[in-house]
Scaffold this active site. Structure first.
Site, PDB file in Angstrom:
ATOM      1  N   ASP A  14      -9.654 -18.625 -45.282  1.00 15.45           N
ATOM      2  CA  ASP A  14     -10.160 -19.485 -44.354  1.00 15.45           C
ATOM      3  C   ASP A  14      -9.469 -20.304 -43.738  1.00 15.45           C
ATOM      4  O   ASP A  14      -8.747 -20.013 -43.379  1.00 15.45           O
ATOM      5  CB  ASP A  14     -10.985 -20.554 -45.287  1.00 15.45           C
ATOM      6  CG  ASP A  14     -12.428 -21.305 -44.858  1.00 15.45           C
ATOM      7  OD1 ASP A  14     -12.758 -20.808 -43.798  1.00 15.45           O
ATOM      8  OD2 ASP A  14     -12.074 -22.329 -44.516  1.00 15.45           O
ATOM      9  N   SER A  15     -10.534 -20.682 -42.825  1.00 18.83           N
ATOM     10  CA  SER A  15      -9.939 -21.453 -41.332  1.00 18.83           C
ATOM     11  C   SER A  15      -8.873 -22.913 -41.895  1.00 18.83           C
ATOM     12  O   SER A  15      -8.149 -23.030 -41.389  1.00 18.83           O
ATOM     13  CB  SER A  15     -10.722 -21.846 -40.300  1.00 18.83           C
ATOM     14  OG  SER A  15     -11.765 -22.395 -41.028  1.00 18.83           O
ATOM     15  N   GLY A  47     -14.126 -22.815 -35.148  1.00 26.89           N
ATOM     16  CA  GLY A  47     -15.620 -22.415 -35.354  1.00 26.89           C
ATOM     17  C   GLY A  47     -15.653 -22.972 -34.080  1.00 26.89           C
ATOM     18  O   GLY A  47     -16.665 -22.417 -32.689  1.00 26.89           O
ATOM     19  N   CYS A  77     -14.915 -17.646 -44.818  1.00 35.45           N
ATOM     20  CA  CYS A  77     -15.190 -17.921 -43.923  1.00 35.45           C
ATOM     21  C   CYS A  77     -16.183 -17.260 -42.725  1.00 35.45           C
ATOM     22  O   CYS A  77     -16.281 -15.844 -42.983  1.00 35.45           O
ATOM     23  CB  CYS A  77     -14.357 -18.144 -43.083  1.00 35.45           C
ATOM     24  SG  CYS A  77     -14.136 -19.658 -41.888  1.00 35.45           S
ATOM     25  N   ASN A  78     -17.584 -17.830 -43.065  1.00 37.93           N
ATOM     26  CA  ASN A  78     -18.458 -16.883 -42.256  1.00 37.93           C
ATOM     27  C   ASN A  78     -17.868 -17.188 -40.903  1.00 37.93           C
ATOM     28  O   ASN A  78     -18.248 -16.440 -39.662  1.00 37.93           O
ATOM     29  CB  ASN A  78     -20.211 -17.924 -41.740  1.00 37.93           C
ATOM     30  CG  ASN A  78     -20.303 -18.858 -43.168  1.00 37.93           C
ATOM     31  OD1 ASN A  78     -20.993 -17.958 -43.399  1.00 37.93           O
ATOM     32  ND2 ASN A  78     -19.353 -19.796 -44.434  1.00 37.93           N
ATOM     33  N   CYS A 187     -21.229 -22.845 -43.014  1.00 35.25           N
ATOM     34  CA  CYS A 187     -19.724 -22.642 -43.372  1.00 35.25           C
ATOM     35  C   CYS A 187     -19.319 -22.770 -44.993  1.00 35.25           C
ATOM     36  O   CYS A 187     -19.995 -24.096 -45.506  1.00 35.25           O
ATOM     37  CB  CYS A 187     -19.598 -23.908 -41.716  1.00 35.25           C
ATOM     38  SG  CYS A 187     -18.041 -24.766 -42.481  1.00 35.25           S
ATOM     39  N   THR A 188     -18.374 -22.635 -44.953  1.00 34.92           N
ATOM     40  CA  THR A 188     -17.797 -23.111 -46.219  1.00 34.92           C
ATOM     41  C   THR A 188     -17.370 -24.079 -47.131  1.00 34.92           C
ATOM     42  O   THR A 188     -17.228 -24.380 -47.833  1.00 34.92           O
ATOM     43  CB  THR A 188     -16.627 -21.472 -47.016  1.00 34.92           C
ATOM     44  OG1 THR A 188     -15.645 -21.604 -45.815  1.00 34.92           O
ATOM     45  CG2 THR A 188     -17.476 -20.296 -47.209  1.00 34.92           C
TER      46      THR A 188
HETATM   47  N1  DGL Z   1     -15.324 -22.516 -42.649  1.00 31.83           N
HETATM   48  C1  DGL Z   1     -15.885 -21.856 -42.309  1.00 31.83           C
HETATM   49  C2  DGL Z   1     -16.904 -21.609 -42.116  1.00 31.83           C
HETATM   50  O1  DGL Z   1     -17.250 -21.127 -43.423  1.00 31.83           O
HETATM   51  C3  DGL Z   1     -15.392 -22.419 -40.396  1.00 31.83           C
HETATM   52  C4  DGL Z   1     -14.641 -23.653 -40.175  1.00 31.83           C
HETATM   53  C5  DGL Z   1     -13.653 -23.377 -38.758  1.00 31.83           C
HETATM   54  O2  DGL Z   1     -14.430 -24.075 -38.123  1.00 31.83           O
HETATM   55  O3  DGL Z   1     -12.796 -23.796 -38.767  1.00 31.83           O
HETATM   56  O4  DGL Z   1     -17.713 -21.097 -41.344  1.00 31.83           O
END
Ligand code: DGL
Length: 258
Positions: A14-15, A47, A77-78, A187-188
């Site tokens: 993930d980010s 994002g 991460c979406n 978003c996770t």
């Molecule tokens: N957790 C990420 C997601 O599912 C995005 C978070 C970010 O913007 O870094 O989209």
């Protein structure tokens, strides 16, 4: 298939800290698997970045994990999925690469709702992958896309419950309080803010997230390739982060056990 390959970890990326919400679901479903989690908090949030930047960061991170030996990669991460899933599947064609998308399908099909909010990052909501999802499901309910980039930073700071968070959610979700009867946490990072999000919405609103579905999809992919780890002893979980500070690693372990 030799057991050495089955013992390799499933990489979860993930980010930042958000993918830990997916790691929790993976561990609950497949506790015997080994996991290697990598969060890129040094570069979060993704994002608000450009598509090319997010794709490059994601491919770089997965290349590093792949070289160390992994049997599958879960893009938890979406945002990273929207930007990079096609490239990742081409580049790492010999392992399953599992991506995520906002859980709009169960939100509109499993239970009829009149008005569904989709909370996600700006990148996820403007990308083609999400437009296709909308085309398929927005005939079943009124679907409102709401970018909430600040929520990512609340989670990265470990601020899961605070007056500032409540005020932000009030301002962002308040206008929909009477109308929305469901919200998709696209978003996770957001499942960690479930309690605060619930407070800002109508008390009957149902929340959906894609973590459990992604864990089931990962299990299917491992089974298809005969990659499930054998035996029922508990697997290991290694957590790494590009922001290698005791605070971020401590926060990661806290979120995993939450
Ligand atoms: N957790 C990420 C997601 O599912 C995005 C978070 C970010 O913007 O870094 O989209």
């Amino acid at each position: 298939m030799d057991n050495m390959k089955r013992d390799l970890p499933v990489a979860v990326f993930d980010s930042g800290l958000g993918g830990i919400s997916v790691l929790r679901e993976l561990r609950a479903l497949m506790p015997e698997e080994n996991y290697l989690y990598f969060g890129d908090s040094a570069n979060a949030p993704y994002g608000v970045r450009s598509l090319d930047e997010v794709r490059a960061l994601t491919v770089d991170a997965i290349s590093g994990l792949y070289q160390r030996g992994i049997k599958a990669a879960v893009i938890a991460c979406n945002t990273a999925t929207s930007a990079a899933i096609t490239t990742l599947r081409e580049r790492f064609a010999d392992i399953p690469v599992i991506g995520m998308e906002p859980a709009l399908k169960p939100a509109v099909l499993e239970h009829p709702h009149e008005c569904v909010l989709v909370l996600a990052t700006a990148l996820t909501l403007r990308e083609e992958k999400f437009s296709h999802l909308m085309e398929r499901y927005d005939q079943w309910a009124e679907v409102i896309s709401l970018p909430c980039p600040e929520l990512v930073e609340f989670v990265e700071r470990g601020e899961l419950d605070s007056p500032a968070l409540d005020a932000y959610l009030q301002q962002r979700l308040g206008p929909w309080r009477e109308r929305a009867d469901a919200a998709v946490l696209g978003c996770t990072h957001f499942p960690f803010l479930k309690n605060a999000i619930r407070k800002a919405l109508n008390e009957n609103a149902v929340l959906y997230d894609g973590g459990a579905g992604t864990a089931r999809q990962t299990r299917r992919q491992l089974e298809l390739r005969d990659l499930r780890r054998e035996g029922d002893d508990l697997g290991s979980v290694v957590i790494e982060n590009s922001l290698d500070t005791p605070e971020i690693l401590g926060r990661s372990c806290f979120l995993l056990e939450l």
